[in-house]
Design an enzyme around this catalytic site. Sequence first.
Site, mmCIF file in Angstrom:
data_model
loop_
_atom_site.group_PDB
_atom_site.id
_atom_site.type_symbol
_atom_site.label_atom_id
_atom_site.label_comp_id
_atom_site.label_asym_id
_atom_site.label_seq_id
_atom_site.Cartn_x
_atom_site.Cartn_y
_atom_site.Cartn_z
ATOM 1 N N GLY A 258 -0.439 4.650 0.294
ATOM 2 C CA GLY A 258 -1.204 5.841 0.668
ATOM 3 C C GLY A 258 -1.992 6.383 -0.508
ATOM 4 N N SER B 118 0.852 -1.190 0.000
ATOM 5 C CA SER B 118 0.000 0.000 0.000
ATOM 6 C C SER B 118 0.885 1.237 0.000
ATOM 7 C CB SER B 118 -0.942 -0.018 1.199
ATOM 8 O OG SER B 118 -0.210 -0.007 2.402
ATOM 9 N N GLU C 218 -1.101 7.225 -3.279
ATOM 10 C CA GLU C 218 -0.640 6.742 -4.584
ATOM 11 C C GLU C 218 -1.176 5.359 -4.925
ATOM 12 O OE1 GLU C 218 3.708 7.463 -5.311
ATOM 13 O OE2 GLU C 218 3.487 8.292 -3.289
ATOM 14 N N GLY C 219 -2.009 4.780 -4.045
ATOM 15 C CA GLY C 219 -2.605 3.486 -4.347
ATOM 16 C C GLY C 219 -1.747 2.328 -3.909
ATOM 17 N N GLY D 101 -5.994 1.494 5.092
ATOM 18 C CA GLY D 101 -5.333 0.207 4.884
ATOM 19 C C GLY D 101 -6.242 -0.964 5.216
ATOM 20 N N ASP D 102 -7.107 -0.783 6.192
ATOM 21 C CA ASP D 102 -8.031 -1.854 6.575
ATOM 22 C C ASP D 102 -9.102 -2.051 5.499
ATOM 23 O OD1 ASP D 102 -6.598 -2.018 8.979
ATOM 24 O OD2 ASP D 102 -7.859 -0.480 9.895
#
Lengths: 312, 312
Positions: free
Chosen positions: B219, B217, B221-222, B248-249
């Site tokens: 952030g 991951s 930026e995908g 993230g979850d």
Amino acid sequence: MPMILTVTLNPAWDVTYVVDRLLPGGTNRVTSASGRAGGKGVNVGRVLQQMGAEVLVSGVVGGATGSLLLAELSASSVPHAMLEEAPETRRTVTVMEADGSATVLNEAGAAGEPALWTRWLRHYDRLVGDAAVVVLSGSLPPWAPARAYAELTAHAHAAGALVVLDTSGPPLVAALPARPDLVKPNEEEVLHATGAPDVLAAASGMFAAGVPRVVVSRGAEGLLAVDADGPLTVVPPTLVPVNPTGAGDALAAGLALGLVSAEPWPDVLRRAVAWSAAAVLHPSAGTLAVEALDDIAAGTMVRAALPAPNPR
Amino acid sequence: MPMILTVTLNPAWDVTYVVDRLLPGGTNRVTSASGRAGGKGVNVGRVLQQMGAEVLVSGVVGGATGSLLLAELSASSVPHAMLEEAPETRRTVTVMEADGSATVLNEAGAAGEPALWTRWLRHYDRLVGDAAVVVLSGSLPPWAPARAYAELTAHAHAAGALVVLDTSGPPLVAALPARPDLVKPNEEEVLHATGAPDVLAAASGMFAAGVPRVVVSRGAEGLLAVDADGPLTVVPPTLVPVNPTGAGDALAAGLALGLVSAEPWPDVLRRAVAWSAAAVLHPSAGTLAVEALDDIAAGTMVRAALPAPNPR
């Protein structure tokens, strides 16, 4: 031994978090978390219990946090008779940093329903009949009426108990017409409540309005007391404080015990100031550094107070 | 519908305090206090429940704080099967200021006894037999062994379930030999775990070591994903974040659902990134701004990833 009843309508579960250094706006790892029953009347009760007086701690607690508070009081052998009712007991969080600075977060507490006041009065009336002195301490929860302390004072007097009142602001002002037997504001509180130009004038005014004993706490400078025998100042020796929290509660505890003792009033004041100073030397609020008591009492000065030389 | 089991061994009761402005070293009045079940696997469960997937949230909770957590999950209609055992569930306190800044205080949690691990494994084994996918999320509590996630992965595989692992540091490294079916580190975590010079090399190394799908991951930026079909980057449209916590979850939730769907892998990645971006647009962690999902998915780019032009 006469029983002293303490009342804390707005108790708290006091949580202490230890962090290395508090980073505002950041994520902080709590290295130690501990909790303890809190609230001014709880501290008064701890001190009286430590000093061998017969005491009963009362108030209102609720929910899971209330259960934590009750369990800790039981584990600490503090006699208690709390009314268990919603709402959930509030918390305070104190974040201690390695450099000794403390950031306090105080929850206001949930609103609760006004009918709780009636249920509390019924609970209080059952307890106050066994009390020689009632100590009313701290702020009022949202469910209590503005004149709560006036009403509790009247019920205590009707039951034959004396009343020590330790609060500030509107709850203090609203209680004065009920003539509590002793009030214990600090300097700022007594000036604010009376609008008088100096502390002696403020305390004297409160005495003239019908409060038999007015004791103004002055932090490290001790206290100024006004009663029918005139004003006295009581000054402890200079100390290096460990934790000033709870000093006022130790003072209230000493004064409450003094009201039912046979000691002369100046001796009561000296003992109460010594308790307050010994509380400052102990890291936990509500506990005295008893080993220091004799030295502190011996070094505490009681003198007649003079009017301010240059009143505004 | 295949069931997704989420595991949060170190959940928390997440408290949010609102203050006007945090005064470090001072006394702060909390104007609003609220609490919510927290922990990464709890957020994963909330998202899957919101999106209509069959999910069961598991973990270990204890004490009065654990009871608060269970009651909130029930009130929020999140299916749960927590093992209720000492020690007391930890808390986190987030202090929100009027200017939007947030100070987080994270309790580590009480130690607990090592025997709790055996009792947890028994509880987990009963649940994992009904699961198609297990999502293992977050840090380990003090009572869990260092190889906890390796062991939970092996038990899941033995029961025929796939495993998504979302953790970092030593718990991640220790779990890799058990070959979880998908790992979801962030850039810093994957670099730290592999020592590789760049993120693509790090993810490819983790894939080569036997993890079938590595999703890093990144952030806003995908993500960068490496599997048997080669590396892909998935980039969402630019958004103004409301609350990045739980992004993230939501990504893990989308990936877990993808493992048991018939969708092509690039579509799974696009959907998971859209869920993550929609989570950032909602003020509560574990909830998607569903009204924005279609637009976000349409604006999300999936491309083959190229090696870094100038590897260190």
